[in-house]
Design a protein around this motif. Sequence first.
Motif, mmCIF file in Angstrom:
data_model
loop_
_atom_site.group_PDB
_atom_site.id
_atom_site.type_symbol
_atom_site.label_atom_id
_atom_site.label_comp_id
_atom_site.label_asym_id
_atom_site.label_seq_id
_atom_site.Cartn_x
_atom_site.Cartn_y
_atom_site.Cartn_z
ATOM 1 N N VAL A 59 -8.910 -1.086 -14.054
ATOM 2 C CA VAL A 59 -8.303 -1.611 -13.097
ATOM 3 C C VAL A 59 -6.944 -1.334 -13.033
ATOM 4 O O VAL A 59 -6.417 -1.081 -12.000
ATOM 5 C CB VAL A 59 -8.462 -3.270 -13.171
ATOM 6 C CG1 VAL A 59 -8.162 -3.971 -11.718
ATOM 7 C CG2 VAL A 59 -10.163 -3.676 -13.094
ATOM 8 N N ALA A 100 -6.314 2.031 -11.453
ATOM 9 C CA ALA A 100 -6.596 2.149 -10.016
ATOM 10 C C ALA A 100 -5.520 1.387 -9.297
ATOM 11 O O ALA A 100 -5.131 2.007 -8.087
ATOM 12 C CB ALA A 100 -7.985 0.902 -9.829
ATOM 13 N N LEU A 101 -4.861 0.414 -9.750
ATOM 14 C CA LEU A 101 -3.632 -0.038 -9.090
ATOM 15 C C LEU A 101 -2.534 1.018 -9.014
ATOM 16 O O LEU A 101 -1.701 1.210 -8.141
ATOM 17 C CB LEU A 101 -3.223 -1.238 -9.688
ATOM 18 C CG LEU A 101 -3.931 -2.629 -8.980
ATOM 19 C CD1 LEU A 101 -5.341 -2.836 -9.418
ATOM 20 C CD2 LEU A 101 -3.299 -3.817 -9.471
ATOM 21 N N ASN A 148 0.439 4.415 -6.519
ATOM 22 C CA ASN A 148 1.797 3.684 -6.627
ATOM 23 C C ASN A 148 2.901 4.859 -6.454
ATOM 24 O O ASN A 148 3.071 6.034 -7.098
ATOM 25 C CB ASN A 148 1.993 3.123 -8.067
ATOM 26 C CG ASN A 148 3.371 2.466 -8.346
ATOM 27 O OD1 ASN A 148 3.871 1.803 -7.334
ATOM 28 N ND2 ASN A 148 3.800 2.426 -9.343
ATOM 29 N N VAL A 176 -6.417 -1.979 -0.739
ATOM 30 C CA VAL A 176 -6.655 -2.944 -1.590
ATOM 31 C C VAL A 176 -8.151 -3.036 -1.834
ATOM 32 O O VAL A 176 -8.708 -3.260 -3.024
ATOM 33 C CB VAL A 176 -6.145 -4.489 -1.336
ATOM 34 C CG1 VAL A 176 -6.651 -5.447 -2.436
ATOM 35 C CG2 VAL A 176 -4.572 -4.314 -1.185
ATOM 36 N N SER A 224 -9.253 1.208 -2.203
ATOM 37 C CA SER A 224 -8.829 1.936 -3.572
ATOM 38 C C SER A 224 -8.794 1.112 -4.746
ATOM 39 O O SER A 224 -9.164 1.550 -5.835
ATOM 40 C CB SER A 224 -7.457 2.544 -3.143
ATOM 41 O OG SER A 224 -6.989 3.332 -4.097
ATOM 42 N N TRP A 225 -8.210 -0.146 -4.735
ATOM 43 C CA TRP A 225 -8.099 -0.827 -6.026
ATOM 44 C C TRP A 225 -9.420 -1.411 -6.205
ATOM 45 O O TRP A 225 -10.066 -1.262 -7.521
ATOM 46 C CB TRP A 225 -7.400 -1.956 -5.518
ATOM 47 C CG TRP A 225 -5.776 -1.801 -5.464
ATOM 48 C CD1 TRP A 225 -5.380 -0.154 -5.749
ATOM 49 C CD2 TRP A 225 -4.831 -2.766 -5.419
ATOM 50 N NE1 TRP A 225 -3.939 -0.503 -5.328
ATOM 51 C CE2 TRP A 225 -3.704 -1.632 -5.211
ATOM 52 C CE3 TRP A 225 -4.721 -3.972 -5.174
ATOM 53 C CZ2 TRP A 225 -2.097 -2.190 -5.048
ATOM 54 C CZ3 TRP A 225 -3.534 -4.389 -4.987
ATOM 55 C CH2 TRP A 225 -2.254 -3.786 -5.091
ATOM 56 N N SER A 267 -12.468 0.617 -8.784
ATOM 57 C CA SER A 267 -12.518 0.014 -9.844
ATOM 58 C C SER A 267 -13.550 -0.394 -10.105
ATOM 59 O O SER A 267 -14.342 -0.507 -11.597
ATOM 60 C CB SER A 267 -11.434 -0.942 -10.238
ATOM 61 O OG SER A 267 -11.547 -1.990 -9.320
#
Length: 233
Positions: A128, A131-132, A136, A167, A170-171, A175
């Motif tokens: 997770v 993924a965040l 970035n 969110v 992608s997140w 994940s």
Amino acid sequence: MSRDETSPVFRSLDPQADLEITERNLPHWFQIGAAMFITFRTGDSLPKEVLLRWQRELEHWLKANELPLDLAVSTAVRKSKDHHALLETLSDAQRREFKKLSDRFFHRSLNECHGKCLLRRPELAELVGNALLFYNDEKYDLDRFVVMPNHVHAMVQFRAGATLEVVSQSWMRYSARQIRAVTGDSGVFWQPEPFDHIIRSPEKFEYLQRYIFDNPRKANLRQGEFLYWQRPM
């Protein structure tokens, strides 16, 4: 230590700038260049008995204030088509108090660690976190995040061209796919709709920074049962 010149500057809501407002079960306010607090949770993090307890707590407050009890069901269990009309029966002060009460129960219940709490496993929490961090400094700037056993809190500011779809796509979706590959599970991993709001003041920004940092301690987690990251100063 002085701030690196390349470090992002996190800003609160600009009332004069364009604001995008969408809604499914939850309202979503989005503004490029404004910091946001985002929470998303596993699908089993608030089981039926917890939702019913949430409903009863809200009903108790609504009854004491002689307000429509249907608003409790619509908030905690299943949003009704009359939700906005029900909210309009509350004064501005009552709406703020009702939201505060509801949010407090929501976050307290997440920290009670209902469900399987698979993200207590470091290798899954790391998926997770990766993924965040993937976009970035490209599509958005993260200030910090914490991966808890059944939910995630993040403070993020989106760049031009990005949307809240980052969110969910992608997140969360990415994940979830990686986690299912490890666990062998095939069901829903994340609750589909994240909770998010735009940060409205520097004071609120600092409060939420502390909230994210303190969340593992308040949930009585030991080192290794959560994943915390913050942008280097």
